[in-house]
Design an enzyme around this catalytic site. Sequence first.
Site, short mmCIF file in Angstrom:
data_model
loop_
_atom_site.label_atom_id
_atom_site.label_comp_id
_atom_site.label_asym_id
_atom_site.label_seq_id
_atom_site.Cartn_x
_atom_site.Cartn_y
_atom_site.Cartn_z
N GLU A 199 -1.94 0.71 -9.04
CA GLU A 199 -3.03 -0.05 -8.86
C GLU A 199 -3.60 1.46 -8.31
O GLU A 199 -3.60 1.74 -7.42
CB GLU A 199 -4.21 -0.76 -7.86
CG GLU A 199 -5.33 -1.17 -7.20
CD GLU A 199 -5.06 -3.00 -7.25
OE1 GLU A 199 -4.16 -3.84 -7.46
OE2 GLU A 199 -6.34 -2.87 -5.81
N HIS A 249 -9.69 -8.34 -8.15
CA HIS A 249 -9.38 -8.13 -6.82
C HIS A 249 -9.91 -9.25 -5.67
O HIS A 249 -11.37 -9.55 -6.06
CB HIS A 249 -10.44 -6.53 -6.64
CG HIS A 249 -10.87 -6.04 -5.64
ND1 HIS A 249 -11.77 -5.91 -4.82
CD2 HIS A 249 -9.27 -5.85 -4.52
CE1 HIS A 249 -11.52 -5.81 -3.14
NE2 HIS A 249 -10.26 -5.20 -3.16
N ASP A 269 -0.13 -0.02 -4.70
CA ASP A 269 -1.57 0.41 -4.48
C ASP A 269 -2.34 1.85 -3.94
O ASP A 269 -1.80 2.16 -2.89
CB ASP A 269 -2.34 -1.02 -3.81
CG ASP A 269 -3.94 -0.89 -4.05
OD1 ASP A 269 -4.82 -1.87 -3.61
OD2 ASP A 269 -4.31 0.17 -4.90
N ASP A 273 -14.46 -8.16 -10.01
CA ASP A 273 -14.45 -7.94 -8.34
C ASP A 273 -15.93 -8.32 -8.36
O ASP A 273 -17.24 -8.43 -8.99
CB ASP A 273 -14.82 -6.74 -7.59
CG ASP A 273 -14.95 -6.91 -6.25
OD1 ASP A 273 -13.83 -6.73 -5.52
OD2 ASP A 273 -15.90 -7.12 -5.83
N LYS A 304 0.14 -0.92 -0.27
CA LYS A 304 -0.07 -0.07 0.05
C LYS A 304 0.77 1.45 -0.07
O LYS A 304 2.02 1.31 0.51
CB LYS A 304 -1.00 0.27 1.71
CG LYS A 304 -1.73 -1.00 0.95
CD LYS A 304 -2.58 -1.00 0.18
CE LYS A 304 -3.99 -1.62 0.72
NZ LYS A 304 -5.30 -1.67 -0.62
N GLU A 331 -11.58 -2.50 -9.16
CA GLU A 331 -12.45 -2.61 -7.71
C GLU A 331 -13.51 -2.13 -7.02
O GLU A 331 -14.23 -2.10 -6.71
CB GLU A 331 -11.22 -2.87 -6.07
CG GLU A 331 -10.53 -1.96 -6.23
CD GLU A 331 -9.64 -1.93 -4.81
OE1 GLU A 331 -8.84 -2.99 -5.29
OE2 GLU A 331 -9.97 -1.52 -3.31
C1 LIG Z 1 -10.10 -0.97 2.06
C2 LIG Z 1 -9.36 -2.73 1.08
O1 LIG Z 1 -8.92 -3.87 2.12
C3 LIG Z 1 -8.88 -2.06 0.26
O2 LIG Z 1 -7.01 -1.52 0.80
C4 LIG Z 1 -8.10 -3.68 -0.19
O3 LIG Z 1 -9.95 -3.80 -1.21
C5 LIG Z 1 -6.96 -3.15 -1.67
O4 LIG Z 1 -7.83 -2.22 -2.58
C6 LIG Z 1 -6.76 -4.43 -2.12
O5 LIG Z 1 -6.26 -4.04 -3.77
O6 LIG Z 1 -6.72 -5.43 -1.57
MG LIG Z 2 -6.58 -2.47 -4.36
#
Ligand SMILES: C[C@H](O)[C@@H](O)[C@@H](O)[C@H](O)C(=O)O
Ligand SMILES: [Mg+2]
Length: 444
Positions: free
Chosen positions: A276, A355, A250, A328, A222, A305
């Site tokens: 991402e 995702h 991401d 998704d 992240k 997502e």
């Molecule tokens: C709020 C969520 O955990 C996201 O951070 C999560 O879906 C993330 O974007 C991902 O790609 O796993």
């Molecule tokens: Mg993500």
Amino acid sequence: MVKGKITGLSVKDVRFPTSLGQHGSDAMHTDPDYSAAYVVIETDAEDAIKGYGLTFTLGKGTEIVVCAVKALSHLVVGRNLEDIVANFRDFYRQLTSDGQLRWIGPEKGVVHLATAAVLNAVWDLWAKQEQKPLWKLLVYMTPEQLVSCIDFRYITDVLTEAQALEILQNGKQRQEAREEHMVKHGYPAYTTSCAWLGYSDNQLQKLCADALKEGWTRFKVKVGADLQDDIRRCKLIRDMIGHDNELMLDANQRWDVNEAISWVKELAVFKPLWIEEPTSPDDILGHGTISKALAPLGIGVATGEQCHNRVMFKQFLQARALQYLQIDSCRLGSVNENLSVLLMAKKFNIPVCPHAGGVGLCELVQHLIIFDYISVSGSLEKRMCEYVDHLHEHFKHPVTIRNAAYMPPKDPGYSTEMKEESVLLYQFPSGDIWQQIISENTEI
Ligand SMILES: C[C@H](O)[C@@H](O)[C@@H](O)[C@H](O)C(=O)O
Ligand SMILES: [Mg+2]
């Protein structure tokens, strides 16, 4: 042969306090409580088989999705399952084109999340009655049957029903060999479990070391809140995984377009495969600008997502605004709409890298991407499915990961069914877990 009339539809607000451990945290969602609007449909068939469906939320707002599911239920209860599956496109359109409800969509936002939860339950019921895991139900459907489940409205300028049929007919060639490959090797996965934004460096290093020992070779980290933090954490993880393994970034929609370009250029030294969600999920042209700017660095753009529907994906593909398409299972209109997006991705030769994570997203999307490989894309090149190691213990048929790959589910259905005790314990706010948290006034 499917049977029974749908006699009941119930929906529950189920939440897991993942924010307490910063699990799932990112630059925009700093306190996610992984949650689900959890749907159960019952029929009057003697087998008493139930269909379980869900859509994924982050805690607050799940109650609104629950309301939207209830608002759709009049379109579902009283219907014969046989009629639904024989005219699935019509049923999809009834759910998405109700003359009043579409006003709070159409096919986006809360009402589309609710549609996903309801339709996921119908697909689970259908696959269970056919005694097949969903991926196998799809693989062994004829191209005509698959196409009959898809609403082509708004996408025929890039994918007609005839073009979809041709892709699926071609996909039948050598599908046995691809099914065999899936059963033997599984579908390649990557992990996001090591590097949530709220994790400390020590946590990141420990989880990354464990993941390497388990055979993971692809890691997502992240980014987006603080550039110096990102540089430090990306260096940490890149140094640990080495240069032969893949690293993805991401940003969860944190940046403006030019900010995304300059920020990712600062992280290019870590050789990420993709960035991402670099900007708003609604900014198709912005993603195109970012894609063009980062292409010389060999960094692709991934998104999906929070992409509302097939129409948005169509435009992302037309604008060449993404290099990795992230479907998704609970954001789009269930299997029906995901089928149309898989087919459009094939048409544009863009790899689908789903995702997953959240509550049940891994359990569901594994079926779709295994079907995609066997019957649509026929390729594993530049393709991988996200895996997140949270909450699988609450499912009756949790995912099986072996050598960093999803092994095809064997149990009939869509893997959506949660354990009853988990639903009871984590139902919001009446479940014991929440009663305890609320009574302790733990900041949640
Ligand atoms: C709020 C969520 O955990 C996201 O951070 C999560 O879906 C993330 O974007 C991902 O790609 O796993
Ligand atoms: Mg993500």
